[in-house]
Scaffold this active site. Structure first.
Site, short mmCIF file in Angstrom:
data_model
loop_
_atom_site.label_atom_id
_atom_site.label_comp_id
_atom_site.label_asym_id
_atom_site.label_seq_id
_atom_site.Cartn_x
_atom_site.Cartn_y
_atom_site.Cartn_z
NE ARG A 1 7.79 5.03 -3.92
CZ ARG A 1 7.89 4.68 -5.33
NH1 ARG A 1 8.24 5.38 -6.92
NH2 ARG A 1 8.05 3.25 -5.89
CG PHE B 1 -10.04 -0.95 10.61
CD1 PHE B 1 -11.59 -1.63 10.33
CD2 PHE B 1 -8.81 -2.15 10.89
CE1 PHE B 1 -11.03 -2.98 11.15
CE2 PHE B 1 -8.93 -3.52 11.12
CZ PHE B 1 -10.52 -3.76 10.96
CB SER B 2 -5.64 0.95 13.38
OG SER B 2 -4.93 -0.04 12.05
CE1 TYR C 1 -3.34 5.77 14.04
CE2 TYR C 1 -2.55 7.72 12.37
CZ TYR C 1 -2.39 6.64 13.78
OH TYR C 1 -2.16 7.53 14.78
CG ASP D 1 -2.19 -0.83 1.17
OD1 ASP D 1 -2.40 -1.26 -0.06
OD2 ASP D 1 -3.42 -1.08 2.02
CG ASP E 1 -1.88 9.65 21.62
OD1 ASP E 1 -1.98 10.67 22.48
OD2 ASP E 1 -1.88 8.68 22.14
CB ALA F 1 -5.24 8.17 22.30
CB THR G 1 -9.38 -0.89 4.96
OG1 THR G 1 -9.27 0.01 4.11
CG2 THR G 1 -11.30 -0.98 5.16
#
Length: 279
Positions: free
Chosen positions: A57, A171-172, A169, A52, A156, A191, A167
């Site tokens: 890029r 998603f995380s 960052y 990815d 944060d 956070a 799907t």
């Protein structure tokens, strides 16, 4: 009129370089001119070999000239890729025959205005992330939608994402998975020290804003697709809206997005009694 295709690979990976050499040679045998890791000007397609990160890029190069992008995954997840490495011969054959369709993916236009009035612009296909500038300190921020403030908290960071980026960052960070044909934008706090810091999904005509509050000179940075950084000193305002120019992705199959989710995340579907899934 001669055909020209740009082939982009992860130059730090020997397997990607070898695969790019093979693809370029196969295309030339079929009378198609190729270029490696250059400009997409006058190209009909950009073929990308890598993960990815390499595809992101290449998206910068392809979008500049409104050229479709076709990703072949040589990485781990490869959510933006259309095919896996073992399908390379079929990919070349389909490209030679122009047997693919092109879909547009929504992007974000990002504007950072500093307290001194300096204005900085960028764009993203996945997300813009407002993050703390120093590891040991939170960023104090107020988020707003359509000109109205919603909540202020220390955190944060804040992820502002497209459906394509849902799907990644987002998603995380606990955000929802949004189908890529849904026109929407996501707000996902990271956070956050707040009672109201849930992920939100807003319409495509909305404007998202993050104000970096001028507390103790807690500056922030804005990462665009994790690749390009804009400084956002304390007192800055980050404005995100639907991008004026999409990224165009070449598709080889019309399989539903749910099939991609199952394949990429290795989701268990034992017990599903629907119709037999098509390849």
């Amino acid at each position: 009129m001669s055909r020209r295709i740009l082939v982009v690979s992860h130059e730090g990976r020997p397997d990607a370089v070898i695969a790019a050499d093979k693809v370029s040679a196969a295309l030339r045998r079929n009378g198609i001119d190729t270029a490696r890791d250059g400009s997409a000007e006058d190209a009909e397609l950009v073929i990308v070999l890598g993960g990815d990160g390499t595809i992101l890029r290449a998206a910068e190069v392809a979008r500049a000239h409104d050229v479709p992008l076709l990703g072949v995954n040589l990485g781990h997840v490869g959510f933006l890729a259309e095919a896996e490495e073992e399908a390379l011969p079929d990919v070349v054959g389909r490209v030679v025959a122009r047997d693919y369709v092109v879909e547009e993916r929504m992007t974000l236009d990002i504007t950072v205005t500093t307290p001194e009035g300096e204005v900085r612009h960028d764009w993203a296909i996945n997300e813009a992330t407002v993050e703390k500038g120093e590891r040991a300190r939170m960023v104090e921020a107020t988020i707003g939608v359509d000109g109205r403030g919603l909540s202020t908290f220390g955190c944060d960071g804040v992820i502002l994402a497209t459906p394509t980026g849902s799907t990644a960052y987002a998603f995380s960070g606990g955000g929802p998975v949004v189908w890529p044909d849904v026109e929407a934008m996501l707000v996902v706090p990271i956070a956050a020290h707040a009672l109201f810091a849930r992920p939100m999904v807003v319409g495509p005509s909305s404007t998202l804003e993050v104000e970096v509050l001028p507390y103790e000179d807690k500056h922030a940075v804005v990462w665009c697709d994790g690749r390009r950084m804009l400084d956002a000193p304390a007192g800055s305002r980050i404005r995100v809206c639907r991008g004026a120019q999409p990224v165009r992705l070449a598709r080889l199959t019309q399989a539903p997005f749910s099939a991609r989710l199952v394949a990429k995340f290795h989701l268990p579907v034992q017990g599903w009694r629907g119709v037999k899934e098509r390849a």
